[in-house]
Design an enzyme around this catalytic site. Structure first.
Site, PDB file in Angstrom:
ATOM      1  CD  GLU A  58       8.691   5.376  -2.213  1.00 27.55           C
ATOM      2  OE1 GLU A  58       8.668   5.468  -0.771  1.00 27.55           O
ATOM      3  OE2 GLU A  58       7.608   5.796  -2.990  1.00 27.55           O
ATOM      4  CD  GLU A 108       5.030   2.815  -4.562  1.00 30.17           C
ATOM      5  OE1 GLU A 108       4.635   3.916  -4.065  1.00 30.17           O
ATOM      6  OE2 GLU A 108       5.689   1.972  -4.222  1.00 30.17           O
TER       7      GLU A 108
END
Length: 515
Positions: free
Chosen positions: A159, A276
């Site tokens: 991220e 995810e």
């Protein structure tokens, strides 16, 4: 209206839902509870890969700088790496490698994330970072073999579009990707490397700029990755968080977004991994523990494979410590399992999916029907789940006409059904009824495990003209698995249920009476 399910398969059921599962940081895998939990998950679900943070963080002890003869040197140590990967492979699961976070001895700053302080700064020395990457991947190749490691995806960072996970800007991530991907390919050109592992909420421009950079620099990239969550802003409470939820379709929209955003680029046709996904991105949101959660995610598991090559549930277990050590057995953790292996309703959604057949006969907004090579038909059905918090629907009915046996088959089918709902397979409800004990003793743990088991039933269903009609009446937030098996009747010709207790005057063949 009864849905007539066709006899011929319409598609092959994607197994993108079981390609990968998430985990807490790598060094948690050294714990007994973690390994017992993963072993259970693998026996009953069977994921192929597992992805977590912290492979290169200080807790794994890989990057070990030291001074000798007035010179700074680095030893690369694999004591914990080997133990973790050995444990994974021994349970039939391989690592989906995430290269991060930054070892403190190589970090350019002190910014960290999580209770366990993963460093999120760029490397202060790109050459030393590249040496670290080559050393780790090279060691894995030496220990486990090149054919094995070529199958393990290698993701660059986590991220980087979020400040809590990357302290620098997008250009700095591009540079990290360049140095890292080239170092991976120096070990072996056929290793799989990719990214950018984006959190939800990014603008299209972020991933498009990444694609432009990779193409302009002719950098290696074998897959694209991003994450998907469907929750709103955090409403904090002590030891917890509450959030609004978007419809489950928002997750599917996020799964499909990269292909739209990358259309016309050289990355458009690469494998897409959602590394995810979950409803909430918080590991302390109680929605994860509920029956609602299983019904909410059912259409995502059923349909997600149409949009992505994999989508990895975050995470398999509540052995997880991003916001600290959990203070109660049910604390809103991401896991399919709590600590001490209490199965949540969403765990059973995954076990139900693991029992579906390979061939799809029908798929609808509340059901999936599959066929097995041995003649069984399986149905996964779910009640509508309202993310706006409305009262759960009770009595939602799925009416199906299912093909069983040959087109002209007569007789019966054995119907086996398992269900989780507000009233069955719901250990969170049992825990609440106990008064939410923070540290339940053995008797209460046994009761919670018992409450976590699905409701089970069986019956005989008539088959006429190769079809069985079933009405699946679903309780509140229910997810159910129905399995129909054609019956081959092997009842002896002399058997009569009317004479179960030896009553009646029916003649019995003399040969049966001879001893």
């Amino acid at each position: 209206m009864r849905i007539v399910v066709p006899r011929q398969p319409t598609a092959r059921l994607s197994d993108a839902w079981r390609h990968c599962v998430g985990t807490g940081r790598f060094d948690l895998a050294l714990r007994r509870d973690y390994q017992e939990s993963l072993d259970l998950v693998q026996r009953e679900i069977g994921f192929r890969y597992i992805r977590g943070h912290g492979l290169l963080s200080d807790g794994m002890g890989v990057h070990r700088p030291y001074d000798y003869a007035g010179e700074r040197r680095v030893r690369h140590a694999f004591t914990y790496v080997d133990q973790v990967v050995d444990a994974y492979l021994g349970m039939g699961i391989a690592p989906f490698l995430e290269l991060g976070f930054m070892p403190s001895g190589l970090a350019s700053g002190d910014d960290t994330v999580f209770w366990w302080k993963g460093n999120i700064t760029p490397p202060r020395d790109e050459k030393e970072w590249a040496d670290l990457v080559r050393a780790v991947i090279g060691h894995l190749v030496d220990r486990y073999g090149i054919d094995q490691v070529r199958r393990w995806p290698i993701e660059v960072w986590n991220e980087p579009n979020l400040a809590p996970f990357w302290s620098a800007d997008q250009n700095a991530y591009h540079r990290l990707y360049e140095v890292t991907s080239l170092a991976v390919k120096e070990v072996d050109a056929e290793l799989q490397v990719g990214g950018p592992s984006l959190a939800p909420g990014y603008e299209d421009e972020w991933i498009q700029r990444f694609a432009e950079f990779v193409e302009a620099r002719d950098l290696p990239i074998d897959f694209v990755s991003r994450h998907a969550y469907s929750s709103g802003p955090v409403q904090p409470v002590p030891f917890g968080a509450h959030q609004t939820l978007m419809p489950a379709s928002a997750l599917l929209e996020q799964f499909g977004a990269p292909r739209r955003q990358l259309a016309g680029t050289g990355l458009a046709d690469l494998p897409l991994h959602i590394t995810e996904f979950n409803s909430s991105y918080r590991p302390d949101n109680p929605v994860h523990d509920t029956a609602f959660h299983a019904a909410y995610l059912a259409p995502v598991l059923v349909n997600g494979g149409d949009l992505a090559d994999s989508f990895s549930y975050w995470t398999f277990s509540d052995v997880f410590e991003e916001v600290g050590i959990p203070t109660a057995p049910f604390h809103g953790g991401f896991g399919l399992l709590t600590h001490r292996q209490i199965k949540k309703p969403t765990y059973h959604l995954y076990t139900f999916m693991a029992e579906m057949g390979e061939q799809v006969l029908a798929r609808g907004e509340d059901h999936l029907v599959t066929w097995h090579g041995d003649g069984r038909v399986t149905v996964l059905a779910w009640a509508p789940a309202d993310p706006a918090g409305g009262d759960p629907v009770d009595g939602h009915t799925v009416r199906l006409s299912l093909p069983v046996g040959a087109p002209d088959a007569q007789g019966s089918a054995f119907a086996r059904r398992r269900s989780v709902s507000e009233d069955a397979g719901n250990p969170w409800a049992a825990w609440c009824e106990m008064g939410r004990p923070l540290a339940p003793g053995d008797r209460r743990l046994d009761a919670l495990r018992e409450a976590a088991e699905p409701a089970r039933s069986h019956r005989s269903v008539p088959v006429a003209g190769g079809r069985a009609d079933v009405d699946l009446v679903l309780g509140r937030n229910e997810v159910t698995l129905l399995e129909l098996t054609p019956v081959v009747d092997e009842t002896p010709e002399w058997w009569s249920d009317d004479r179960l207790f030896g009553l009646g005057g029916e003649d019995v063949d003399a040969s049966v009476n001879r001893s």
